[in-house]
Design a protein around this motif. Sequence first.
Motif, mmCIF file in Angstrom:
data_model
loop_
_atom_site.group_PDB
_atom_site.id
_atom_site.type_symbol
_atom_site.label_atom_id
_atom_site.label_comp_id
_atom_site.label_asym_id
_atom_site.label_seq_id
_atom_site.Cartn_x
_atom_site.Cartn_y
_atom_site.Cartn_z
ATOM 1 N N GLU A 1 -0.442 41.817 40.354
ATOM 2 C CA GLU A 1 -0.583 41.870 41.921
ATOM 3 C C GLU A 1 1.416 42.412 42.329
ATOM 4 O OE1 GLU A 1 -3.042 40.842 44.595
ATOM 5 O OE2 GLU A 1 -2.949 38.446 43.313
ATOM 6 N N PRO A 2 0.872 44.009 42.930
ATOM 7 C CA PRO A 2 2.899 44.139 44.030
ATOM 8 C C PRO A 2 3.015 42.291 44.518
ATOM 9 C CG PRO A 2 1.213 45.668 44.174
ATOM 10 C CD PRO A 2 0.478 44.467 43.125
ATOM 11 N N SER A 3 2.295 41.991 45.117
ATOM 12 C CA SER A 3 2.710 41.086 46.201
ATOM 13 C C SER A 3 3.385 39.894 45.592
ATOM 14 C CB SER A 3 1.637 40.205 47.171
ATOM 15 O OG SER A 3 0.262 39.830 46.288
ATOM 16 N N GLN A 4 3.031 39.258 44.037
ATOM 17 C CA GLN A 4 3.899 38.962 43.310
ATOM 18 C C GLN A 4 5.168 38.848 43.584
ATOM 19 O OE1 GLN A 4 0.917 38.479 40.434
ATOM 20 N NE2 GLN A 4 1.309 36.953 40.048
ATOM 21 N N GLY A 5 5.755 40.592 43.558
ATOM 22 C CA GLY A 5 7.152 40.932 43.054
ATOM 23 C C GLY A 5 8.132 40.211 44.405
ATOM 24 N N LEU A 6 7.196 40.411 46.021
ATOM 25 C CA LEU A 6 7.972 39.437 46.856
ATOM 26 C C LEU A 6 7.693 38.423 47.107
ATOM 27 C CD1 LEU A 6 6.252 42.178 49.733
ATOM 28 C CD2 LEU A 6 8.672 41.520 50.090
ATOM 29 N N MET A 7 6.744 37.829 46.478
ATOM 30 C CA MET A 7 6.981 35.886 46.416
ATOM 31 C C MET A 7 8.162 35.571 46.076
ATOM 32 S SD MET A 7 4.291 33.891 45.295
ATOM 33 C CE MET A 7 4.857 33.489 43.545
ATOM 34 N N PHE A 8 7.820 36.058 44.316
ATOM 35 C CA PHE A 8 8.648 35.716 43.597
ATOM 36 C C PHE A 8 10.309 35.705 44.203
ATOM 37 C CE2 PHE A 8 5.747 34.944 40.168
ATOM 38 C CZ PHE A 8 5.208 33.011 40.794
ATOM 39 N N ALA A 9 10.100 36.948 44.434
ATOM 40 C CA ALA A 9 11.602 37.359 45.140
ATOM 41 C C ALA A 9 12.077 36.885 46.420
ATOM 42 C CB ALA A 9 11.747 38.182 45.350
ATOM 43 N N GLY A 10 11.028 36.236 47.279
ATOM 44 C CA GLY A 10 11.377 35.235 48.221
ATOM 45 C C GLY A 10 11.269 33.637 47.731
ATOM 46 N N VAL A 11 11.276 33.127 46.277
ATOM 47 C CA VAL A 11 11.374 31.865 46.364
ATOM 48 C C VAL A 11 12.684 32.257 45.396
ATOM 49 C CG1 VAL A 11 10.742 30.320 44.138
ATOM 50 C CG2 VAL A 11 9.026 31.694 45.552
ATOM 51 N N ALA A 12 12.744 33.146 44.661
ATOM 52 C CA ALA A 12 14.550 32.661 43.695
ATOM 53 C C ALA A 12 15.579 33.319 45.106
ATOM 54 C CB ALA A 12 14.626 34.410 43.104
ATOM 55 N N ALA A 13 15.387 33.339 46.181
ATOM 56 C CA ALA A 13 16.229 33.532 47.357
ATOM 57 C C ALA A 13 16.177 31.934 48.050
ATOM 58 C CB ALA A 13 16.640 34.287 48.688
ATOM 59 N N LEU A 14 15.361 31.533 47.940
ATOM 60 C CA LEU A 14 15.455 30.347 48.426
ATOM 61 C C LEU A 14 15.711 28.957 47.566
ATOM 62 C CD1 LEU A 14 11.737 29.774 50.073
ATOM 63 C CD2 LEU A 14 13.402 29.990 51.109
ATOM 64 N N GLY A 15 16.174 29.540 46.085
ATOM 65 C CA GLY A 15 16.692 28.410 45.730
ATOM 66 C C GLY A 15 18.142 28.493 45.515
ATOM 67 N N PHE A 16 18.292 29.940 45.856
ATOM 68 C CA PHE A 16 19.688 30.728 45.709
ATOM 69 C C PHE A 16 20.284 29.940 47.603
ATOM 70 C CE2 PHE A 16 22.921 32.837 46.804
ATOM 71 C CZ PHE A 16 23.919 33.073 45.922
ATOM 72 N N ALA A 17 19.353 29.716 48.088
ATOM 73 C CA ALA A 17 20.223 29.690 49.632
ATOM 74 C C ALA A 17 19.941 28.189 49.580
ATOM 75 C CB ALA A 17 19.109 29.979 50.642
ATOM 76 N N PRO A 21 15.237 23.330 54.708
ATOM 77 C CA PRO A 21 14.818 24.785 54.999
ATOM 78 C C PRO A 21 13.965 25.384 54.270
ATOM 79 C CG PRO A 21 17.294 24.350 55.385
ATOM 80 C CD PRO A 21 17.015 22.936 55.109
ATOM 81 N N GLY A 22 14.411 25.086 53.340
ATOM 82 C CA GLY A 22 13.614 26.232 51.444
ATOM 83 C C GLY A 22 12.414 25.708 52.112
ATOM 84 N N LEU A 23 11.927 24.678 51.371
ATOM 85 C CA LEU A 23 10.758 23.641 51.407
ATOM 86 C C LEU A 23 9.378 24.621 52.962
ATOM 87 C CD1 LEU A 23 11.006 19.883 50.731
ATOM 88 C CD2 LEU A 23 10.622 21.743 49.060
ATOM 89 N N VAL A 24 9.916 24.850 53.788
ATOM 90 C CA VAL A 24 9.509 25.561 55.456
ATOM 91 C C VAL A 24 8.849 26.633 54.410
ATOM 92 C CG1 VAL A 24 9.822 26.101 57.801
ATOM 93 C CG2 VAL A 24 10.946 24.027 56.529
ATOM 94 N N TRP A 25 9.948 27.674 53.877
ATOM 95 C CA TRP A 25 9.496 28.595 53.401
ATOM 96 C C TRP A 25 8.213 28.498 52.657
ATOM 97 C CZ3 TRP A 25 9.573 32.836 56.629
ATOM 98 C CH2 TRP A 25 9.682 32.634 57.544
ATOM 99 N N LEU A 26 8.850 27.603 51.441
ATOM 100 C CA LEU A 26 7.775 27.913 49.794
ATOM 101 C C LEU A 26 6.896 27.518 49.560
ATOM 102 C CD1 LEU A 26 9.331 28.254 47.511
ATOM 103 C CD2 LEU A 26 8.966 25.110 47.207
ATOM 104 N N ASP A 27 5.872 26.829 50.989
ATOM 105 C CA ASP A 27 4.547 27.217 51.229
ATOM 106 C C ASP A 27 4.181 28.856 51.059
ATOM 107 O OD1 ASP A 27 1.734 25.498 49.842
ATOM 108 O OD2 ASP A 27 1.377 26.167 52.675
ATOM 109 N N TYR A 28 4.401 29.304 52.638
ATOM 110 C CA TYR A 28 4.195 29.784 53.273
ATOM 111 C C TYR A 28 4.142 31.196 51.623
ATOM 112 C CZ TYR A 28 4.203 34.877 55.491
ATOM 113 O OH TYR A 28 4.439 35.805 55.956
#
Length: 297
Positions: free
Chosen positions: A108-124, A18-25
């Motif tokens: 840039e601000p989008s990096q905050g969104l991106m890395f928040a999602g990546v950390a969340a994927l690691g947790f999940a 599941p995490g890899l599906v989202w990671l590239d996006y």
Amino acid sequence: MTAPWPSTLAAVLMSLGPGLVWLDYLRRLNPGRPESWARVGLVFGLGALSTQAVLFTTHAADQVFPGATNPGPSPVDSLFYFVVWVGLVEETFKLLAVRLSVYHRFQEPSQGLMFAGVAALGFATAENAVYILRLEEPSVLLQRWILSTFGHVLMAMFWGYALGVTRTGPLEERRPALVLRGLALSAAVHGLFNWFLMQGWSLAAVLLLAILWKLFLARTRQAARLSPLRRIPRRAVRECPACRALVRRDATSCTACGENLPQGTEAFCPACLGAVGVRGDCPHCGAGLVGSGGPGG
């Protein structure tokens, strides 16, 4: 009893799906260029490790305040438990995984969104592995793929967006309180989502995710607009042979002297004045060009 290592390895490999599906996006949310896999992997790993920090914190709190980290019998007590002891604690450690690693390199601000999602994927992903090992049932991934993994990414967007804006956004938006407010919102929706599932209100949980997805897309667009690296489209220009003024490529007459302009003359990039082709961006400076279809284009 500890599971044998082949079972543990299989659980980890299955939980990565599941995490890899989202990671590239998520990696491509940066409008400038995709993030390096090294930094993505670092934050993903720290997100996974944060599950251990959550377990340690909850255990320590339970030793000091026995029973405080258990859901109460009433719906209100249960909601408080999911918002504070689940939502706030988990989102805080995911935030720290980003804040203490790559935050200082945000551009840039989008990096905050991106890395928040990546950390969340690691947790999940770490959570998924635990569920597989405990239940010994790989099919549990199907539900967690659709709800929990997707949900973790969306729940982290509030503090992720806030981190990106406070680091690289306009000066008037760089307020520390923005991060605290984002963390509180993430904890609230995280706890509410879990509470809905605990109450058996699966439809309400799915509806909440749908609303969060709409907000995530809106936050993504807003982050791109606030980016200091945002590319501003320009129109290619050409030179008037009579007065040598620069006019839009699709102009039929010179805006400076009024002379009719011959068609098919060479066009230039307005940013660097390099020669450009009929279509596409400037090959010299990379400026985005609009109206590149020739006269009238």
